[in-house]
Design an enzyme around this catalytic site. Structure first.
Site: not given
Ligand code: UD1
Ligand code: UDP
Length: 391
Positions: A221
């Protein structure tokens, strides 16, 4: 600033309460042991949700799986597709209003998402103390929004809860102003608290008809991977190559950001047709930790998943050029493979042959206990990786 805002600058108007800020999937998971510890010890506290993650399977599912109370304050969900500045600014302004109402004496943020930058900055501007859980991580990759966030949060926090000796060294090297405490990472606490529950309750292995140690688990992601057509294309090619060469089942719970990008870049049909690869919706915590535990190898760009695979003694291939979790590389659980398809395949082959006997460099499952001890002024004993390895 309004009248209430002016008042809060006066420290005597603050309450005894601690505000725990969450908003993203990893933040909810890593804060869960702290939320519970505060509640068990009846330390006045409440949770504020920034609305950054909002889809059921990225948010509410974790409150259910981790049995967490509903947040006392919840900001409106962030606009899908918003830019970093816009997203951070909206959360900053929303959090500020809530903090002015609630007047906590301390705000806790965890990790490096925009949620945490907004939370720490809102508190800082209101003269409320800030505690950074999982502080001191550094990828030294200045392209990453997470790296900007970590560095800024570390410099504006009073309490720096370093998960590992390396993180502590980074903080010392950065000459931060706050006090540094080596606590271990709360991800170990969360895993220890839930792995047996997952074994009892989760049916994911059966549901997906998987065999233990006979599948690859994939998560992708990271912005620098999925927001660039060429890089995402390489990753899709890598999965295709692995599918053809190894013929091993691959399970890929797809983050919503990645799903969007695969569709926008017209890669969705191609990835759907890779033999042996199953794309599923993101799964809950109990299902996911079980999927890690029984995988033969993990392919990921997630920070938390690099840690969890290391703790559960499952080899990991990280599809990035660097990691802020160098401890995983040092103990031998993780290979940093980049995004070149052949390099990813080589790393998977090496991983499949690995002895799974490395030590856990992330803690002893008592990080939340230590953090709450520190905040309550109770005697505190640092976590020691060295004594852990020797025992
Ligand atoms: C964010 C964090 C990243 C973290 C990740 C965990 C920042 C800069 N990035 O990235 O460090 O690793 O969360 O998963 O804060 N979206 C949905 N539903 C949701 C959430 C997101 O549809 O519940 C979609 C939306 O289109 C949104 C996009 O995903 O614009 C990106 O979501 P965003 O929270 O901005 O960044 P992440 O890629 O999730
Ligand atoms: N995770 C989860 N379901 C999924 C993918 C990840 O529960 O389908 C959990 C995983 O166990 C970990 C956390 O989400 O604890 C990691 O989150 P993510 O990869 O979104 O963010 P990051 O750690 O890179 O910030």
């Amino acid at each position: 600033m309004n009248k209430e805002g002016l008042k809060i600058i006066n420290k005597e108007h603050l309450t005894e309460s601690t505000c725990v800020i969450v908003g993203t999937r990893p933040g909810i998971i890593k804060m869960s042991p702290i939320i519970k510890e505060l509640s068990w010890r009846q330390v006045p506290s409440f949770t504020l949700h920034t609305g950054q993650h909002y889809s059921y399977e990225m948010d509410k599912k974790f409150f259910e799986d981790l049995e967490l109370p509903k947040p006392l304050y919840h900001l409106p969900q962030c606009k899908p597709g918003s830019l970093h500045g816009e997203q951070t600014a909206n959360m900053l302004s929303g959090i500020e209003s809530m903090l002015i109402k609630a007047k906590p004496r301390l705000v806790l943020v965890c990790g490096d998402a925009n949620t945490n930058l907004a939370g720490a900055l809102a508190a800082r501007k209101l003269q409320i103390e800030v505690g950074h859980v999982e502080s001191g991580l550094r990828s030294n990759d200045w392209r990453m929004p997470e790296e900007h966030n970590r560095v800024i949060i570390d410099h504006i926090s009073e309490y720096l809860f370093a998960p590992t000796p390396r993180a502590r060294q980074n903080l010392i090297g950065d000459n931060v102003k706050g006090k540094i405490y080596l606590t271990g990472n709360t991800i170990v606490d969360a895993l220890i608290q839930h792995i047996e529950i997952a074994e009892r309750k989760s049916e994911i292995i059966k549901k997906l008809a998987l065999r233990e140690s006979d599948y690859v688990l994939i998560t992708i992601h990271r912005e620098e991977n999925v927001d660039h057509l060429n890089t995402l294309n390489d990753i899709v090619e890598a999965l295709k190559l692995v599918g053809h060469e190894l013929g091993i089942p691959m399970i890929f719970p797809v983050h919503p950001r990645t799903k969007n990008r695969l569709k926008i870049f017209n890669l969705w049909d191609r990835i759907m047709n890779i033999p042996g690869l199953r794309l599923i919706e993101p799964v809950g915590y109990l299902d996911f930790i079980l999927l890690i535990k029984y995988a033969s190898v993990i392919v990921t760009d997630s920070g938390g998943v690099q840690e969890e695979s290391c703790i559960l003694n499952v080899p990991c291939v990280t599809i990035r050029d660097n990691t802020e979790r160098q401890e995983t590389v040092q103990v031998g659980s993780n290979i940093i493979a980049g995004t070149n398809p052949e390099k990813i395949l080589d790393a998977i082959n090496i991983s499949l042959e690995k002895q799974r006997n490395w030590p856990n460099p992330f803690g002893d499952g008592r990080a939340a206990e230590r953090i709450v001890d520190i905040l309550s002024g109770a005697p505190f004993v640092e976590w020691s990786f060295i004594s852990e390895v020797r025992s």
